[in-house]
Design an enzyme around this catalytic site. Structure first.
Site, short mmCIF file in Angstrom:
data_model
loop_
_atom_site.label_atom_id
_atom_site.label_comp_id
_atom_site.label_asym_id
_atom_site.label_seq_id
_atom_site.Cartn_x
_atom_site.Cartn_y
_atom_site.Cartn_z
N ASP A 1 0.84 -1.20 0.00
CA ASP A 1 0.00 0.00 0.00
C ASP A 1 0.88 1.25 0.00
O ASP A 1 1.98 1.23 -0.57
CB ASP A 1 -0.94 -0.04 1.22
CG ASP A 1 -2.31 0.55 0.93
OD1 ASP A 1 -2.39 1.78 0.77
OD2 ASP A 1 -3.27 -0.21 0.84
N HIS B 1 -3.89 6.07 3.18
CA HIS B 1 -4.62 4.85 2.84
C HIS B 1 -4.03 3.62 3.54
O HIS B 1 -4.75 2.82 4.14
CB HIS B 1 -4.61 4.66 1.33
CG HIS B 1 -5.49 3.56 0.83
ND1 HIS B 1 -5.04 2.25 0.70
CD2 HIS B 1 -6.78 3.56 0.42
CE1 HIS B 1 -6.02 1.50 0.24
NE2 HIS B 1 -7.09 2.26 0.05
N ASN C 1 -14.53 -0.27 -7.02
CA ASN C 1 -15.64 0.58 -6.61
C ASN C 1 -16.43 1.13 -7.79
O ASN C 1 -16.83 2.29 -7.82
CB ASN C 1 -15.12 1.76 -5.77
CG ASN C 1 -14.27 1.31 -4.60
OD1 ASN C 1 -14.52 0.27 -4.00
ND2 ASN C 1 -13.27 2.11 -4.25
N SER D 1 -11.44 -1.36 -0.55
CA SER D 1 -10.18 -1.43 0.20
C SER D 1 -10.44 -1.72 1.66
O SER D 1 -9.77 -2.55 2.29
CB SER D 1 -9.42 -0.10 0.09
OG SER D 1 -8.73 0.03 -1.12
#
Length: 382
Positions: free
Chosen positions: A129, A162, A253, A316
């Site tokens: 990430d 994130h 998404n 996520s």
């Protein structure tokens, strides 16, 4: 084949300005890769541009910027060449900060009920990430060193948020002053492959997975995706799967019903869709036949930069709940294979509400306590 000629060719076509295209060069046979790697180490002093070539022993690949069409390299030298695509994290815009509390998603999957059996102890989770906030009080006991693929001499510090959010949902252990993640005794190994914008190249993901395999991770969390297929990425995920590593990937998404993003689309991953507080599929989530499991992903409260907390929505966030639940399972039942874990998490899911037509038949929402206790009943609506 004379690999010194091949390397001289690469040296002459590597663009050090950063404006050229990036490519993944794979060798069909191990002996070819090993010999070329030996020659690479020998020639780097004489051919300085070769210092920009990165290598993945697991994939048997060179990763480098080239200023010419891939067909030239393939036809002349017999190697396999693929363009290095850009990947993005799977999350919507952050919501506002709130005062600390136990996140609803952790409760929704019934993680507190599972803690009497397992808290994820000794399970290593590679989170590929944006890095992590090493100073966050909720994560002080949850983090290992990891690796920064963008700057090898630095810790994988998070400059986006994130990765910190994902890590918090998986393994935060903030006690009464912070939040508790799904598997608070598991250990996060941050693998920073994404920049401050939440973007990465496929080659960075490949190097991240390579690192996770070589450092014996049990789980790899991949809360990101792209629209195009990468054979190189699929191959290295297959190698991680063969090494016994559970790869958990967010589906995207885009509200799609017949497709999910890569790498979640690969069969060697556990693909995750998102649900809301009502247990129904979140409006933004991809859904349908490619989804293996759903988990809370709407307005998820977790760790943020600067020691704070913030809500975020996306598949996520759902993926991090599933990674945490699997950590609980592996701590209790070590040695399970990726395929065994996938079957078990699907079989012990909570059914989606009866009026959820978007779901694939038999696909439910992650349920940690059922997962650990190994119930095998058919899904019933709840």
């Amino acid at each position: 084949m004379d690999y010194s000629v091949f390397l001289q060719y690469l040296n002459g076509h590597i663009n050090t300005s950063g404006t050229s295209g990036r490519y993944i060069i794979r060798f069909p046979h191990p002996a070819q890769y090993n010999e070329c790697l030996r020659q690479l180490h020998r020639l780097r002093r004489k051919l300085p541009a070769l210092k920009r070539v990165r290598t993945s022993s697991l994939l048997r690949a060179f990763l480098c910027p080239l200023g010419l069409p891939d067909k030239v390299t393939r036809n002349r030298f017999g190697v396999l060449v693929e363009e290095d695509s850009i990947v993005s994290v799977h999350s919507a815009s952050p919501g506002k900060e709130r005062s600390a509390e136990i996140p609803w998603g952790v409760r929704r999957i019934d993680a507190p009920e599972a803690w009497s059996l397992s808290t994820g102890s000794q399970i290593r989770i590679g989170v590929i990430d944006t890095g992590v906030d090493y100073s966050h009080p909720d994560l002080r006991y949850s983090l290992a060193r990891g690796i920064n693929l963008l700057n090898r001499v630095s810790l994988p510090h998070d400059d986006n948020g994130h990765g910190t959010h994902i890590s918090g949902t998986i393994a935060a252990s903030g006690g009464s002053q912070g939040i508790i993640g799904v598997a608070p005794r598991s250990l996060i190994y941050p693998v920073k492959a994404f920049d401050h914008n939440g973007s990465a190249y496929v080659s960075d993901i490949i190097l991240g997975i390579d690192w996770c395999v070589r450092n014996h991770m049990h789980i790899v969390n991949m809360s990101f995706g792209m629209k195009t297929k990468s054979v190189s990425l699929q191959n290295i995920i297959r190698k991680a799967h063969e090494a016994g590593i559970i790869v958990v990937a967010s589906s995207g998404n885009d509200k799609k019903s017949r497709s999910v993003d890569y790498p979640a689309r690969y069969s060697q991953t556990i693909s995750v869709g998102a649900t809301g507080k009502n247990g129904r599929i979140a409006p933004f989530s991809n859904h349908g036949s490619y989804i293996d499991i759903y988990a809370p992903g709407e307005k998820i409260y977790s760790c943020w930069l600067g020691g704070g907390h913030r809500e975020m929505s996306g598949t996520s966030m759902a993926t991090s709940h599933v990674s945490g639940a699997i950590a609980l399972l592996l701590s209790l039942r070590p040695g399970m294979t990726p395929d065994q874990v996938k079957r078990r998490i699907r079989r012990n899911a909570r059914a989606l509400p009866a009026n959820s037509p978007l779901a694939k038949a038999g696909t439910g929402e992650a349920h940690a306590s059922r997962l650990l206790r190994g119930k095998t009943k058919k899904l019933t609506s709840s």
